[in-house]
Design a protein around this motif. Sequence first.
Motif, short mmCIF file in Angstrom:
data_model
loop_
_atom_site.label_atom_id
_atom_site.label_comp_id
_atom_site.label_asym_id
_atom_site.label_seq_id
_atom_site.Cartn_x
_atom_site.Cartn_y
_atom_site.Cartn_z
N ASP A 142 1.67 -5.91 -12.67
CA ASP A 142 2.83 -5.01 -12.59
C ASP A 142 2.44 -3.63 -12.06
N GLU A 143 1.30 -3.54 -11.38
CA GLU A 143 0.77 -2.25 -10.96
C GLU A 143 0.70 -2.13 -9.44
N ILE A 144 0.44 -0.89 -9.00
CA ILE A 144 0.31 -0.59 -7.57
C ILE A 144 -0.98 0.19 -7.35
N VAL B 76 -0.21 6.01 0.33
CA VAL B 76 0.29 4.78 0.94
C VAL B 76 -0.13 3.60 0.08
N VAL B 77 0.80 2.69 -0.16
CA VAL B 77 0.51 1.52 -0.98
C VAL B 77 -0.56 0.66 -0.31
N GLU B 78 -1.63 0.42 -1.03
CA GLU B 78 -2.75 -0.37 -0.53
C GLU B 78 -2.68 -1.82 -1.01
N ALA B 79 -2.21 -2.00 -2.26
CA ALA B 79 -2.11 -3.34 -2.83
C ALA B 79 -1.09 -3.30 -3.97
N THR B 80 -0.48 -4.46 -4.24
CA THR B 80 0.49 -4.54 -5.33
C THR B 80 0.20 -5.75 -6.20
N VAL C 96 1.35 -9.06 -8.50
CA VAL C 96 2.19 -10.18 -8.11
C VAL C 96 3.65 -10.01 -8.55
N ASN C 97 3.89 -9.20 -9.59
CA ASN C 97 5.25 -9.03 -10.08
C ASN C 97 5.99 -7.87 -9.42
N VAL C 98 5.30 -7.10 -8.61
CA VAL C 98 5.91 -5.92 -7.98
C VAL C 98 6.67 -6.36 -6.73
N LYS C 99 7.97 -6.14 -6.72
CA LYS C 99 8.83 -6.57 -5.60
C LYS C 99 9.39 -5.40 -4.79
N GLU C 100 9.51 -4.23 -5.40
CA GLU C 100 10.18 -3.11 -4.73
C GLU C 100 9.27 -2.39 -3.74
N PHE C 101 7.97 -2.53 -3.90
CA PHE C 101 7.02 -1.81 -3.06
C PHE C 101 6.10 -2.81 -2.36
N HIS C 102 5.71 -2.42 -1.14
CA HIS C 102 4.90 -3.32 -0.32
C HIS C 102 3.75 -2.54 0.32
N VAL C 103 2.74 -3.25 0.71
CA VAL C 103 1.58 -2.64 1.37
C VAL C 103 2.08 -1.85 2.60
N GLY C 104 1.62 -0.62 2.71
CA GLY C 104 2.02 0.23 3.83
C GLY C 104 3.14 1.20 3.50
N ASP C 105 3.83 1.00 2.37
CA ASP C 105 4.90 1.92 1.97
C ASP C 105 4.33 3.30 1.64
N ARG C 106 5.00 4.34 2.10
CA ARG C 106 4.63 5.71 1.74
C ARG C 106 5.34 6.06 0.43
N PRO D 91 3.69 0.93 -16.77
CA PRO D 91 4.83 1.69 -17.31
C PRO D 91 5.45 2.64 -16.29
N ALA D 92 4.65 3.15 -15.36
CA ALA D 92 5.17 4.05 -14.32
C ALA D 92 5.91 3.25 -13.24
N VAL D 93 5.37 2.11 -12.86
CA VAL D 93 6.02 1.29 -11.82
C VAL D 93 7.34 0.74 -12.34
N LYS D 94 7.31 0.15 -13.53
CA LYS D 94 8.52 -0.46 -14.10
C LYS D 94 9.51 0.59 -14.58
N GLY D 95 9.01 1.79 -14.90
CA GLY D 95 9.88 2.84 -15.43
C GLY D 95 10.55 3.71 -14.39
N GLY D 96 10.28 3.46 -13.11
CA GLY D 96 10.95 4.22 -12.07
C GLY D 96 10.28 5.53 -11.70
N ASN D 97 8.97 5.62 -11.88
CA ASN D 97 8.24 6.84 -11.54
C ASN D 97 7.76 6.88 -10.10
N VAL D 98 7.85 5.75 -9.39
CA VAL D 98 7.35 5.66 -8.02
C VAL D 98 8.53 5.71 -7.05
N TYR D 99 8.41 6.55 -6.01
CA TYR D 99 9.51 6.78 -5.08
C TYR D 99 9.07 6.52 -3.64
N HIS D 100 9.93 5.81 -2.90
CA HIS D 100 9.74 5.75 -1.46
C HIS D 100 10.03 7.14 -0.89
#
Length: 345
Positions: free
Chosen positions: A25-27, A65-69, A71-81, A127-136
């Motif tokens: 569940d991490e990035i 920039v997202v380097e890896a995610t 398996v449960n992370v769907k909202e963010f992808h490799v390369g996302d700022r 907790p930060a990823v699932k809690g909405g702390n990460v923003y595109h």
Amino acid sequence: MKALVFEGPNELKLRDVPLPEPGEDEILVKVAACLICGTDLRIFRGAKTRGVRIPSILGHEFAGVVEATGVNVKEFHVGDRVGVAPVIPCHTCFYCKNGLENVCANRTALGYEYEGAFAEYVCIPAPAVKGGNVYHLPSNISLEEAALAEPLACCLNGHHNSKVKLGDVVVILGAGPIGLMHLQLAKSSGASYVIISEPNEHRRAIAKEFGADRVVDPQTEDLNSIVKNVTDGLGADIIFLAIGIPALAQDALTLVKKGGTINFFAGFSVGDKAALDVNLIHYNEIKITGTSAARRDDYRKALDLIAKGKVKASKMITHRFPLDKAEEAFRIAGTSQGIKVAIIP
């Protein structure tokens, strides 16, 4: 990976540390820029110790920039700022349920309980990823500019508490990075006149460039007289203490008008206390408020303000250093030579 490891007061070492592997569940974020905060400086000098781990990796004002995610992370992808609001609330305590997640009873934060971003990579915990702390990030802001969203979000929280409104006279004590952000936010909120008090000539000149209506050298000018002259003897509507000098707390009580507001934005160093004439607060019905960190929504609004050009983000980042020049970066950040100093891994 390379990381700056805080090993005690005045001990910040460049080390090889294991590259974090994100959990399901991490990035994992490749850090593009991490700014040096006044709190980082206080930790480095040993002036702030609460919640600080030794050894640890500091740094909470960052984007990358997202380097890896996981398996449960769907909202963010490799390369996302992305940008990350570093204060992670529990969402269940009394404060979280009453609009005060920034002072959550169980809050944790990147750069404190979790390893921070003075490194090539930083792992964003579940907790930060699932809690909405990460923003595109908006497409029209740079990664460096996005790193400024965290301190700007804190300033937005201060303005939320102080309620600057159209026509207000605002006095800001201190023209460091925080004072300059308060200046820009006050202008955006419709303040009719903003006075900045700052003893350093270089910083006074910068404050003027950023739109201050009046800059004051408190060592040679009578700030109280200037404020009273501008306000027909009433005093300022709002005072922001943007620097943690205890004596300024009492000064603020003499600068604000009856019914006005003082925001204690800057924290004090361990052991510092301010002596206040409480009768001034009592008889003049002065409102006193503090500011601690920021809510996730403050961070979102900060990104929006930067994207709309309401805050001169790029102009505020004046120095850039690689990880192996951290000693020089912290030295510059602790002087008045620049505004915000960035570590670029």
